[in-house]
Design an enzyme around this catalytic site. Structure first.
Site, PDB file in Angstrom:
ATOM      1  N   THR A  15       0.820  -1.214   0.000  1.00 14.55           N
ATOM      2  CA  THR A  15       0.000   0.000   0.000  1.00 14.55           C
ATOM      3  C   THR A  15       0.853   1.262   0.000  1.00 14.55           C
ATOM      4  O   THR A  15       0.643   2.174  -0.804  1.00 14.55           O
ATOM      5  CB  THR A  15      -0.905  -0.006   1.250  1.00 14.55           C
ATOM      6  OG1 THR A  15      -1.639  -1.220   1.244  1.00 14.55           O
ATOM      7  CG2 THR A  15      -1.849   1.158   1.231  1.00 14.55           C
ATOM      8  N   LYS A 108       8.750   1.425  11.925  1.00 12.18           N
ATOM      9  CA  LYS A 108       8.898   1.757  13.350  1.00 12.18           C
ATOM     10  C   LYS A 108       9.579   0.645  14.132  1.00 12.18           C
ATOM     11  O   LYS A 108      10.363   0.886  15.043  1.00 12.18           O
ATOM     12  CB  LYS A 108       7.549   2.092  13.981  1.00 12.18           C
ATOM     13  CG  LYS A 108       6.543   0.964  13.910  1.00 12.18           C
ATOM     14  CD  LYS A 108       5.155   1.417  13.530  1.00 12.18           C
ATOM     15  CE  LYS A 108       5.097   1.716  12.052  1.00 12.18           C
ATOM     16  NZ  LYS A 108       3.752   1.819  11.483  1.00 12.18           N
ATOM     17  N   GLU A 132       9.870   9.801   9.284  1.00 11.81           N
ATOM     18  CA  GLU A 132       8.614  10.492   9.615  1.00 11.81           C
ATOM     19  C   GLU A 132       7.411   9.566   9.492  1.00 11.81           C
ATOM     20  O   GLU A 132       6.485   9.609  10.302  1.00 11.81           O
ATOM     21  CB  GLU A 132       8.455  11.704   8.710  1.00 11.81           C
ATOM     22  CG  GLU A 132       7.257  12.587   9.003  1.00 11.81           C
ATOM     23  CD  GLU A 132       7.358  13.275  10.353  1.00 11.81           C
ATOM     24  OE1 GLU A 132       6.758  12.749  11.310  1.00 11.81           O
ATOM     25  OE2 GLU A 132       8.030  14.327  10.447  1.00 11.81           O
ATOM     26  N   VAL A 135       5.972   7.151  12.535  1.00  8.70           N
ATOM     27  CA  VAL A 135       5.257   7.598  13.732  1.00  8.70           C
ATOM     28  C   VAL A 135       4.064   8.460  13.339  1.00  8.70           C
ATOM     29  O   VAL A 135       4.221   9.506  12.721  1.00  8.70           O
ATOM     30  CB  VAL A 135       6.181   8.391  14.676  1.00  8.70           C
ATOM     31  CG1 VAL A 135       5.422   8.839  15.917  1.00  8.70           C
ATOM     32  CG2 VAL A 135       7.405   7.569  15.057  1.00  8.70           C
ATOM     33  N   GLY A 137       1.738   8.221  11.151  1.00 10.31           N
ATOM     34  CA  GLY A 137       1.370   8.324   9.735  1.00 10.31           C
ATOM     35  C   GLY A 137       1.652   9.668   9.110  1.00 10.31           C
ATOM     36  O   GLY A 137       2.800  10.089   9.010  1.00 10.31           O
ATOM     37  N   GLY A 190     -10.327  -5.746   8.161  1.00  9.71           N
ATOM     38  CA  GLY A 190      -8.930  -5.602   7.743  1.00  9.71           C
ATOM     39  C   GLY A 190      -8.198  -4.481   8.451  1.00  9.71           C
ATOM     40  O   GLY A 190      -7.185  -3.989   7.977  1.00  9.71           O
ATOM     41  N   ASP A 204       2.935  -1.898  18.580  1.00  9.63           N
ATOM     42  CA  ASP A 204       3.155  -0.936  17.495  1.00  9.63           C
ATOM     43  C   ASP A 204       3.207   0.493  18.042  1.00  9.63           C
ATOM     44  O   ASP A 204       4.118   1.268  17.743  1.00  9.63           O
ATOM     45  CB  ASP A 204       2.010  -1.097  16.473  1.00  9.63           C
ATOM     46  CG  ASP A 204       1.913   0.056  15.516  1.00  9.63           C
ATOM     47  OD1 ASP A 204       2.618   0.043  14.501  1.00  9.63           O
ATOM     48  OD2 ASP A 204       1.125   0.987  15.796  1.00  9.63           O
ATOM     49  N   LYS A 208       6.447   3.393  18.471  1.00  9.66           N
ATOM     50  CA  LYS A 208       6.387   4.810  18.103  1.00  9.66           C
ATOM     51  C   LYS A 208       6.751   5.692  19.296  1.00  9.66           C
ATOM     52  O   LYS A 208       7.512   6.657  19.169  1.00  9.66           O
ATOM     53  CB  LYS A 208       4.978   5.147  17.593  1.00  9.66           C
ATOM     54  CG  LYS A 208       4.619   4.408  16.302  1.00  9.66           C
ATOM     55  CD  LYS A 208       3.131   4.525  15.982  1.00  9.66           C
ATOM     56  CE  LYS A 208       2.765   3.709  14.752  1.00  9.66           C
ATOM     57  NZ  LYS A 208       1.298   3.606  14.557  1.00  9.66           N
ATOM     58  N   GLY A 305      -2.527   4.389   6.376  1.00 11.52           N
ATOM     59  CA  GLY A 305      -3.177   4.435   5.070  1.00 11.52           C
ATOM     60  C   GLY A 305      -2.216   4.855   3.979  1.00 11.52           C
ATOM     61  O   GLY A 305      -1.165   5.416   4.237  1.00 11.52           O
TER      62      GLY A 305
END
Lengths: 429, 429
Positions: A15, A108, A132, A135, A137, A190, A204, A208, A305
């Site tokens: 993605t 990360k 960048e 952390v 997004g 998802g 996760d 960060k 995203g």
């Protein structure tokens, strides 16, 4: 424009990788104007060359091995959007730095586990290593902390940095559903990693937080020192009762320097319902930065995203094209200090929920335990139960974690407690 | 550390200037670590050398003339925190650039009026001209827009960028007071500029919006094209009635590129009460940045004051010490285009409040006017009045400003309108 283009090697065509390709293909002219030179993708790598990725990749050289990509003579920047903190991502990033390539990564986990050695290598070779996208997004929080607020001594960094957890918690509240029900919903949609514990276990988000803490306090990344508690034990009862008392429950990361060392927590906390953190709904992320001069800065935006993550990658790429160089964690990696860890040393109010036998003096016994442990009560509510038990909610005044633990152990001696009490920290935001 | 220090000449020793001195004196070591070299103040200037400023200035050379300060051989960066868009601030900034000094300024008026020529001079001489402190105080919004979001085509920039106006509007609502009463309070508390129209007339915020618009859209600063309306006509009635319908009134800046040109507005608008902008209380600032890849980023923080403004100045200074160079408005000043101005071309819902004679068919006549002008109604409320008149509130569906103007002019022909209707745009945030 006669300046030499900056040439990217893009490792990973999931993605985020395809998001980078799309920006590069649709906005080449805008990016060149902002970067002061053209930026081009020269070569890409991914596991499966035959997969349909809904993007025209025919103009790029193909490498099946990301290490080979990292070492190509025709790239200046290795863009790592593969993921995974070991194996190919790590080997390729190390190979890129050894070959004199700048690195931009969204990884990360890799930085949280190997940030120190990677940063030392990059800085020894005069290279940029930027992250960048790793952390929060699309929120430019690394930039805000390393650059915009560089004149500040940072007091505290907080954040909701895992959109899946915030989605689950806000959906539980909105629909009055159990954790288990919403977890299954999220998985079906998802929204969760293949290993969902990376999300709901707080890992996760903990990665960060450890990166932000390093920048904020000039300390070596210490992910293993993060006090981690996921959202699996947050019940819909606590969400509703906290709401009644004016709070929301968030998976909140907090890093602050205390007299006893660096405190790093990624745990469920209560925050005031009318605070920016309390009002954060769904998958959005929020980071709060507190500096001695600036006061409080709040940054809010999409935490994941295709577009947001690619946006963050491109910000780093354009900085490199402009010639910006600064150490990975804001000060040279060799100057980062190893800091003692202070596990939740800071006093805070606590939310307590417990079930008591509904008999005379029960509540007095609990109150006595709190008093003996030096913990005073701010708010208290008792809800009757048809089954002869009483549900009791207490919000304490500020107490140290040690005093609270002391009080909770005294509760067990009263003989009025049914089951185990729930205790959740209230973070003052 | 053997690298040569970066030497500052500080023009202006008011609140912001003294804030810079304090940071430099208390955090010299931290700043040197982050900047990669020491940063020192060499010389300062201000009008009155004898004034007590509650800071030790004995280590700095003194110039009474800021132009002389700007030209000193022993400074590398001219830090302009004097204010005023003409006279000494402008002359000294021009002198600094001519003498080969980088410039850091907090002066939004200077940039809004002379940004193009100053940026051209700086870029021709290879110098930095930076102004983070000029927009939204301590919030690193210029950096977010020029750097962090540089991979995005910006769709819209919005913001509450004058803390005094937001203080007045939120205080009116909280205390149910008139504009006039709160204006006097704010003046007595020292919250307003010597010329309060800079605040309440929207001029200061308009300056800031024009600078953000230039960066966002690659256009020359066009402050004279900003549609400006202050808060002096916002009534407590409108604040209360908007609240009833789920909105808050803000002095909101909006810049967006439309098919008909660049739209720049700094006007009172309704925003949803539960949006981040709607929830913004008191003197805090908020800027919303919307990019094609990143989506929506919201930045919130203190918009003024000693610490926050000095923090922004220091961020720029440290960037210069690190060697970062980028054009003042993100792309070279020579490439900024002159853009046609589109005054509020974008359709939006509108809030309408009017008083009608309480007679049969009055409301129907108003509704007919709206329909004939192509404006449809989303919400409508009528409040009876003891004096035989009716107060009517309407929130329309999206309408163009032209259609709305057409509808309002039709109202005057109905014979049922008492006084002038109030019309306020509803910004979709």
């Amino acid at each position: 424009m006669s300046v030499a283009p900056l040439r990217l090697g893009l490792a990973g065509l999931g993605t985020v990788g395809i998001g980078v390709v799309r920006i590069m293909q649709t906005e080449a002219e805008l990016i060149a104007a902002r970067a002061g030179r053209p930026v081009v993708i020269t070569a890409v790598s991914a596991r499966d060359p035959s997969k349909n990725r809904d993007a025209d990749l025919s103009g790029y050289a193909w490498e099946s091995d990301p290490v080979a990509l990292a070492q190509r003579d025709d790239i200046d920047v290795f863009v790592e959007v593969m993921g995974g903190h070991e194996g190919a991502a790590k080997a390729a990033t190390e190979a890129a730095l050894a070959a004199g390539k700048h690195v931009v990564t969204a990884n990360k986990a890799l930085l949280a586990h190997s940030g120190q050695s990677l940063a030392e290598t990059a800085e020894a070779n005069g290279l940029a290593l930027r992250f960048e996208a790793a952390v929060a997004g699309g929120i430019p929080v690394i930039k805000a902390l390393t650059e915009g607020l560089a004149g500040n001594r940072i007091k505290r960094v907080m954040g909701v940095m895992n959109g899946s957890c915030n989605y689950i918690l806000t959906r539980m509240q909105a629909a009055n559903l159990s954790y288990e029900a919403v977890f299954e919903e999220a998985r079906a949609l998802g929204y969760l990693e293949a290993d969902p514990n990376l999300d709901v276990g707080g890992i996760d988000a903990g990665h960060k937080l450890s990166l932000l803490a390093s920048i904020a306090f000039g300390t070596r990344v210490a992910f293993d020192q993060v006090e981690l508690e996921g959202i699996g034990n947050v019940s819909i009862d606590d969400i509703r009762l906290a709401e009644d008392m004016g709070y929301r429950i968030k998976l909140l990361g907090v890093a602050q320097m205390t007299g006893r060392g660096l405190e790093q927590r990624m745990t469920p906390c209560l925050v005031p319902a009318d605070s920016p953190l309390g009002q954060l709904q769904g998958g959005t992320n929020m980071v709060v930065l507190e500096g001695d001069s600036v006061g409080q800065i709040v940054l809010r935006g999409p935490g994941a995203g295709m577009g947001p993550t690619a946006s963050a990658v491109m910000g780093d790429v354009i900085d490199i094209a402009r010639g910006f160089r600064l150490p990975t964690f804001g000060i040279p990696a060799a100057q980062l200090v190893t800091c003692q860890s202070a596990r939740a040393a800071t006093p805070a109010p606590y939310y307590l929920r417990m079930t008591l036998l509904d008999k005379p003096g029960a509540l007095a016994k609990i109150a006595t335990c709190l008093g003996e442990a030096g913990v005073s009560i701010d708010q208290m509510r008792q809800y009757g139960h048809p089954d002869g038990q009483a549900q009791v909610l207490i919000v304490t005044h500020k107490a140290t974690p040690d005093d609270l633990t002391n009080a909770l152990s005294r509760f067990t001696t009263t003989g009025v407690l049914v089951g185990k009490p729930v205790a959740i920290r209230v973070e003052e935001v």
